[in-house]
Design a protein around this motif. Structure first.
Motif, PDB file in Angstrom:
ATOM      1  N   THR A  84       0.821  -1.200   0.000  1.00  0.00           N
ATOM      2  CA  THR A  84       0.000   0.000   0.000  1.00  0.00           C
ATOM      3  C   THR A  84       0.858   1.253   0.000  1.00  0.00           C
ATOM      4  OG1 THR A  84      -0.120   0.407   2.387  1.00  0.00           O
ATOM      5  CG2 THR A  84      -1.583  -1.271   1.496  1.00  0.00           C
ATOM      6  N   ALA A  85       0.241   2.350  -0.414  1.00  0.00           N
ATOM      7  CA  ALA A  85       0.862   3.669  -0.274  1.00  0.00           C
ATOM      8  C   ALA A  85       0.465   4.242   1.081  1.00  0.00           C
ATOM      9  CB  ALA A  85       0.414   4.587  -1.403  1.00  0.00           C
ATOM     10  N   ARG A  86       1.178   5.261   1.522  1.00  0.00           N
ATOM     11  CA  ARG A  86       0.947   5.799   2.860  1.00  0.00           C
ATOM     12  C   ARG A  86      -0.452   6.370   3.051  1.00  0.00           C
ATOM     13  NH1 ARG A  86       5.332   5.831   5.948  1.00  0.00           N
ATOM     14  NH2 ARG A  86       7.391   5.729   4.992  1.00  0.00           N
ATOM     15  N   ASP A  87      -1.099   6.837   1.983  1.00  0.00           N
ATOM     16  CA  ASP A  87      -2.409   7.474   2.119  1.00  0.00           C
ATOM     17  C   ASP A  87      -3.566   6.521   1.834  1.00  0.00           C
ATOM     18  OD1 ASP A  87      -1.950   7.152  -0.551  1.00  0.00           O
ATOM     19  OD2 ASP A  87      -2.559   9.171  -1.146  1.00  0.00           O
ATOM     20  N   GLU A  88      -3.304   5.201   1.882  1.00  0.00           N
ATOM     21  CA  GLU A  88      -4.339   4.223   1.553  1.00  0.00           C
ATOM     22  C   GLU A  88      -4.792   3.445   2.786  1.00  0.00           C
ATOM     23  OE1 GLU A  88      -2.106   2.113  -1.402  1.00  0.00           O
ATOM     24  OE2 GLU A  88      -3.182   3.073  -3.036  1.00  0.00           O
ATOM     25  N   VAL A  89      -4.937   4.146   3.932  1.00  0.00           N
ATOM     26  CA  VAL A  89      -5.290   3.464   5.178  1.00  0.00           C
ATOM     27  C   VAL A  89      -6.627   2.752   5.045  1.00  0.00           C
ATOM     28  CG1 VAL A  89      -5.824   3.782   7.612  1.00  0.00           C
ATOM     29  CG2 VAL A  89      -3.957   5.078   6.568  1.00  0.00           C
TER      30      VAL A  89
END
Length: 228
Positions: A84-89
């Motif tokens: 995942t990317a950091r902004d895909e919580v």
């Protein structure tokens, strides 16, 4: 040359990342197949039956969350590591709820990816001589990696199974989130507590009123040993 440990499917549309993952996994004796498109990745997972899948969420064609959903609906419980990317919580939590077994957040080291894949496969194979464990209406066979609730089989992901096994092996004991993270994943101190809460919620949903996992506020979770 290292012994072949099975095929890992990498679903990643950033070529340099996929090449790095392929190189490190190959060094450890895994065969590797790479797909850059979500639809092709799903088809490859169904066709090739890999031992593990490294699945990027943001794929063209079909995203990783939908791929995971479809595989689990097919009854395919191949261990999945989400990337995942950091902004895909939100997507990360949804992926865990759908049955992913672990996740890595970009950027990450390829050595850590290899360690996670190997750890999942060790836990999926499990010790074959472990006894059957019974707690209330639950019967867990850690040799065959099966769970029965009131006599009916219940499907669990690799991580769900390992978490439940740890709780059932220690009925009546309460474990902190960090203790459970360390025991089930082999890592601790880098995840937010929502991840453990998601897995506990998933287990409770699958076990229904037969699985008495209790929450001790401010401490953690444990299995009630006299569940009926």
């Amino acid at each position: 040359m290292a012994e072949n440990k099975g095929l890992v499917l990498i679903a990643e549309d950033e070529r340099h990342i996929a090449d790095l993952q392929r190189r490190y996994l190959s060094r450890e004796g895994f065969g590797v197949h790479v797909e850059a498109d979500g639809n092709e990745a799903l088809a490859a997972a169904r066709r090739l039956r890999p031992v593990a899948i490294v699945l990027d969420i943001a794929l063209p064609g079909m995203d990783g969350v939908e791929i995971c959903r479809r595989l689990r609906e097919d009854g395919d419980w191949t261990p999945i590591v989400f990337v995942t990317a950091r902004d895909e919580v939100t997507d990360r939590i949804l992926g865990l709820e759908l049955g992913a077994d672990d996740y890595l957040t970009k950027p990450f080291s390829p050595q850590e990816l290899v360690a996670r894949v190997k750890s999942l496969l060790r836990r999926a194979s499990g010790p074959r001589q472990d006894p059957v464990h019974r707690v209330g209406r639950l019967v867990l066979d850690t040799g065959r990696r099966t769970l029965r609730v009131d006599g009916r089989p219940v499907e669990l992901t690799t991580t769900e199974f390992n978490l439940l096994a740890h709780l059932m092996h220690h009925p009546g004991q309460v474990f902190s989130r960090d203790q459970l993270l360390a025991r089930v994943w082999g890592y601790a101190g880098y995840r937010d507590t929502r991840v453990m809460d998601v897995y506990i919620s998933q287990l409770r949903a699958k076990l229904g009123d037969a699985g008495a996992i209790r929450t001790v506020r401010g401490v953690g979770y444990g299995m009630i040993d006299d569940a009926r």
